[in-house]
Scaffold this motif. Structure first.
Motif, mmCIF file in Angstrom:
data_model
loop_
_atom_site.group_PDB
_atom_site.id
_atom_site.type_symbol
_atom_site.label_atom_id
_atom_site.label_comp_id
_atom_site.label_asym_id
_atom_site.label_seq_id
_atom_site.Cartn_x
_atom_site.Cartn_y
_atom_site.Cartn_z
ATOM 1 N N VAL A 179 0.861 -1.177 0.000
ATOM 2 C CA VAL A 179 0.000 0.000 0.000
ATOM 3 C C VAL A 179 0.899 1.229 0.000
ATOM 4 C CG1 VAL A 179 -1.789 1.277 1.218
ATOM 5 C CG2 VAL A 179 -1.818 -1.224 1.237
ATOM 6 N N PHE A 180 0.690 2.139 -0.965
ATOM 7 C CA PHE A 180 1.509 3.345 -1.087
ATOM 8 C C PHE A 180 0.628 4.571 -0.923
ATOM 9 C CE2 PHE A 180 3.435 0.056 -3.748
ATOM 10 C CZ PHE A 180 4.721 -0.009 -3.216
ATOM 11 N N ASP A 181 1.197 5.616 -0.291
ATOM 12 C CA ASP A 181 0.446 6.852 -0.144
ATOM 13 C C ASP A 181 0.393 7.605 -1.469
ATOM 14 O OD1 ASP A 181 -0.844 8.898 1.594
ATOM 15 O OD2 ASP A 181 0.875 10.078 0.887
ATOM 16 N N VAL A 213 7.259 -7.613 6.856
ATOM 17 C CA VAL A 213 7.263 -6.402 6.039
ATOM 18 C C VAL A 213 8.647 -6.268 5.412
ATOM 19 C CG1 VAL A 213 6.975 -3.907 6.002
ATOM 20 C CG2 VAL A 213 5.541 -5.299 7.515
ATOM 21 N N ILE A 214 8.703 -6.387 4.105
ATOM 22 C CA ILE A 214 9.966 -6.310 3.369
ATOM 23 C C ILE A 214 9.794 -5.311 2.227
ATOM 24 C CG2 ILE A 214 11.666 -7.578 2.018
ATOM 25 C CD1 ILE A 214 10.884 -10.101 3.519
ATOM 26 N N ASP A 215 10.675 -4.306 2.192
ATOM 27 C CA ASP A 215 10.628 -3.279 1.139
ATOM 28 C C ASP A 215 9.242 -2.641 1.037
ATOM 29 O OD1 ASP A 215 13.269 -3.800 0.582
ATOM 30 O OD2 ASP A 215 12.801 -5.264 -0.988
ATOM 31 N N SER A 216 8.723 -2.250 2.198
ATOM 32 C CA SER A 216 7.423 -1.556 2.271
ATOM 33 C C SER A 216 6.269 -2.401 1.756
ATOM 34 C CB SER A 216 7.475 -0.232 1.482
ATOM 35 O OG SER A 216 8.461 0.621 2.012
ATOM 36 N N ALA A 217 6.396 -3.702 1.828
ATOM 37 C CA ALA A 217 5.322 -4.586 1.369
ATOM 38 C C ALA A 217 5.171 -5.744 2.352
ATOM 39 C CB ALA A 217 5.605 -5.121 -0.027
ATOM 40 N N LEU A 218 3.936 -6.216 2.499
ATOM 41 C CA LEU A 218 3.652 -7.409 3.308
ATOM 42 C C LEU A 218 3.886 -8.643 2.454
ATOM 43 C CD1 LEU A 218 0.312 -6.262 4.986
ATOM 44 C CD2 LEU A 218 2.486 -6.593 6.161
#
Length: 836
Positions: free
Chosen positions: A213-215, A269-274
């Motif tokens: 999920v990205f802002d 959580v790896i590299d801003s991802a689940l």
């Protein structure tokens, strides 16, 4: 070189002509020659031709609209000119002093017409301007869509719809329909772009097991916060969150929470991802840790409005799965494992607190579960206990087990002599009742020679009946049957059975009235064996374990499960109720199922009575634990249930015997049946009794077996007696045939002889079949003459088993009515009780 320079000059001229772009200095300072000017002019001519072609194309595309606009303009110009002419005419006539009244009226009409026309023209002008504005707004929407300015597109769409609603034109007008269609098409197109942008902000990769999920994204102008506005505009907040939850569940949550999976992946959580990576253990704390990772990630990246909507669709499924697949299996069924369960309880409460802190909602069931752990544990104990009973019963009755019952009573010497004189005739030490042990305290000389009570089935569990009692019933003309013959075979739960008849199969039939001992006394002990199935011991072990756990909780106030103690003490009632409810189904396949059930339930009630008695005397229990045990009603329910099982079995076989002997018809008056057929029916009945007696001998105690078989024998006897007494007359041949049938029936005497008995041993049949001697005397009467009948009444025991009226009726059936017959009848009637 010259051609290239000519091309540059031509391009500069075209750009300047079309767009007003002044050429660069190197181009503008170029010297023009005839050779470079010709190609430049050709470029201008080509640009002109292209522009004319575009204009022509546009004209062709808009020809119908332009023609319509030209026609409308000409019509408007004509109306204006006409209006101007009318106005000039009105001015001219107003200045003329000799205008007639008719002319004035026409002028007024023209003025009114012009006013209306002017209003219409203004309205049309306003409508056309509004249409132009809406078209311009839609053009801006299209431009914003192409540049991925989604929010601006949505705002412009909203403005265009507002402006469209303000146009004073019917919605059925073609131009309105076209504008409306274009607006909806643009909305759909913007939605498609919005879907693309949303997919770039919320990425779900099922094949890689990854969710991100990205802002915001560098290549997109819309942020996640802006996306919320778009979702609200399309009214898709709940729908998007439902889709997001389904994808999240399939990719991450379900693989981690499915307890049936052989391997459970961990969530990181790896590299801003689940992502799913590694392997997690199967503990509840580890599960909450992984779920906390997911929920922390979502709470930190999704706006609060989306978190609320996501909770509404996520929590009902997730909480139900956690409770059903993880927490409930983790609840121990035994108090010994409760310490390890404390870790699960603490982890659950911490997880609920964390969810509240992250502003999730909808996990009330999980909070309730964590706050009511004692109740949850009690429910698990109840479920496990009831399931254990069902499982054990479904496995079958198992191998029979022999149980010895010991009953001891103290009687006086006079009481023992009284019972011995009443017919104790078993050979000493040879019969089934040789288990009696005479434990005298102390004995006086001569007592050994005069104690015949050891031939009796003495004890509370002895269901026999005395010969004297049977004789008394016979004198009254009443057929004595098993006391449970009319018992209500109610449902197996046994609710409301506290008022069941007291005279069950275990009532003492030898003597129901206690005799106060006087003088020297004897301790008479009965030892007899019977068989039970494999079921009672597991049930008793389960109940004992439950009660011990309850006692432990009562004595341990610091135990977190202490509030469940009262509930534990009520579990035995449910366990026994479950046993009563389902046991008939699982016992019925066995040929002796009901008798095994009778023995098992009787054994259970006796053992539970012992447990209840010992419980009250235990010094290691708290007073509150002692007072919580209430098994009295359960014991009574078991006793009545055992009585019903026995009564059901007896009623079944009595019905079979009656059917074998003609059913509701008179055995001796069946049409078309000769003596051989009647003999066959009687043989079938006696064979059935012998078969059942042999089968029951492997299950029942001797005393219970004697009463049960005696009751079946008594059923045959009572049926024959009743059928004989219902005859209209008995001839000599009939009397012989009936006596022959009775002789075949009385061969059942050998069932009631002790093993190895001599020929002189008297069978104990009459003690268990009240109509047995009545049947034998009936045979004697049928084979006797008048003088013999008179002797049987006056000198023998016929009067003990038949009333005066019954004997007189038999004489009337068997003998001719003459003076001799009437004389014998008078003599019998004159002495209704010859034996005193």
């Amino acid at each position: 070189m010259e051609s290239a320079e000519a091309g540059r000059i031509g391009h500069a001229l075209v750009e300047f002509s079309l767009h007003g772009v002044f050429p660069e200095e190197d181009v503008s300072s170029t010297r023009l020659t005839v050779g470079t000017l010709a190609p430049a002019l050709e470029s201008l001519a080509a640009a002109k031709s292209s522009l004319e072609a575009d204009i022509q194309k546009i004209n062709e595309e808009t020809e119908s609209d332009v023609s319509q606009w030209i026609a409308n303009a000409k019509s408007l110009e004509h109306d204006i000119n006409r209006t101007r002419s009318w106005a000039n005419e009105i001015v001219r006539r107003s200045e003329a002093p000799d205008v007639s009244g008719k002319t004035i009226g026409e002028a007024e009409e023209r003025v009114e017409f012009l006013r209306r026309e002017t209003a219409y023209t203004e309205q049309l002008y306003h409508a056309l301007n509004s249409i132009k504005q809406v078209s311009h707004l839609l053009d801006q929407v299209e431009l914003a869509r192409d540049e991925r300015r989604i929010l601006q597109s949505l705002h412009l769409l909203e403005e265009s719809w507002t402006a469209l609603d303000r146009i004073p034109v019917s919605k059925s007008c073609r131009v309105m329909r076209l504008l409306d269609i274009r607006a909806f098409e643009l909305k759909s197109a913007v939605h498609d772009v919005f879907d693309h942008v949303w997919s770039s902000l919320v990425q779900v990769n099922a094949s890689a097991g990854q969710v991100a999920v990205f802002d915001s994204r560098q290549d997109e102008q819309m942020t996640l916060a802006d996306a919320v506005i778009g979702l609200k505009a399309y009214k898709e907040v709940d729908q998007r969150m439902a889709v997001l939850w389904n994808e999240l569940d399939q990719v991450l949550i379900l693989p981690r929470t499915n307890a049936a999976n052989e391997h459970l992946p961990a969530i990181q959580v790896i590299d801003s991802a689940l992502v799913l990576k590694g392997e997690a253990d199967r503990t509840v704390p580890q599960l909450f840790q992984d779920l906390g990772t997911v929920l922390n990630y979502l709470a930190g990246r999704l706006p609060e409005e989306l978190i609320y909507s996501l909770s509404n669709v996520m929590m009902p499924v997730l909480v139900s799965r956690i409770i059903t697949d993880w927490l409930e299996p983790a609840v121990p069924a035994s108090l010994s494992d409760i310490d390890g369960f404390q870790v699960v309880k603490d982890a659950t409460r911490a997880f609920c607190d964390h969810l509240a802190k992250l502003k999730y909602s909808g996990f009330g069931d999980l909070q309730e579960w964590a706050q009511n752990v004692p109740r949850v544990w009690l429910s698990k104990c109840r479920e496990t206990a009831l399931d254990y009973i069902r499982t054990r019963l479904s496995q079958g009755l198992g191998a029979p087990r022999e149980i010895e019952r010991v009953e001891t009573q103290t009687i006086s010497q006079e009481e023992g002599q009284k019972f011995a004189q009443n017919g104790a005739n078993a050979a000493a030490g040879d019969g089934w009742d040789s288990a009696w042990q005479d434990e005298q305290k102390p004995k006086t000389k001569g007592e050994d020679e005069d104690d015949g009570a050891d031939a009796w089935g003495w004890g509370d569990d002895d269901p026999t009946e005395t010969k004297t009692a049977g004789a008394t019933e016979a004198k009254k003309g009443v057929t004595v049957d098993d006391p449970l013959d009319e018992a209500d075979v109610a449902d197996a739960w046994g609710w409301g059975d506290d008022d069941i008849v007291a005279d069950t199969v275990e009532d003492a039939a030898v003597a129901n009235k206690e005799v106060q001992p006087s003088g020297s006394t004897h301790e008479l002990t009965l030892r007899e064996t019977y068989n039970i199935s494999s079921m009672p011991e597991p049930v008793l072990a389960l109940i004992t374990s439950i009660l011990e756990d309850g006692a432990t909780l009562v004595g341990s106030n610091g135990n977190p499960m202490a509030p469940a103690a009262p509930g534990l003490f009520s579990l035995p009632t449910l366990v026994l109720a479950m046993f009563r409810a389902v046991s008939p189904h699982y016992y019925s396949p066995d040929p002796n199922g009901n008798m095994f059930l009778y023995n098992d339930v009787t054994y259970l009630s006796e053992r539970l009575s012992d447990i209840a008695s010992n419980w009250k005397t235990r010094e290691d229990l708290a007073p509150r634990a002692i007072s919580m045990l209430r098994l009295d009603n359960d014991i009574k329910a078991l006793q009545s249930f055992a009585a019903r099982a026995y009564a059901t079995e007896m009623a079944t076989h009595r019905t079979i015997l009656r059917d074998l002997l003609g059913g509701s018809q008179n055995l001796l008056q069946q049409d078309g049946l000769g003596s051989s057929e009647l003999q066959s029916q009687v043989d079938n009945a006696t064979t059935h009794v012998r078969s059942i007696a042999s089968s029951w001998s492997k299950v029942l105690a001797k005393s219970a077996w004697s009463q049960a078989v005696g009751s079946l024998v008594d059923t045959i006897a009572s049926k024959l007696i009743a059928d004989v007494m219902d005859l209209a007359g008995i001839g000599q041949d009939d009397a012989y045939n009936i006596a022959n049938l009775i002789a075949h029936v009385t061969e059942l005497d050998d069932l009631f002889l002790p093993p190895g008995a001599s020929k002189d041993t008297i069978p104990a049949t009459a003690e268990y079949a009240s109509n047995w001697l009545r049947l034998k005397y009936l045979s004697e009467v049928l084979q006797s003459n008048l003088q013999d009948v008179k002797f049987l009444w006056m000198e023998s025991d016929l009067s003990l088993y038949f009333t005066v009226d019954e004997v007189v009726e038999l004489i009337g059936l068997s003998f001719v009515d003459n003076a001799r017959t009437r004389e014998v009848v008078r003599e019998i009637q004159s002495r209704p009780h010859p034996r005193g």
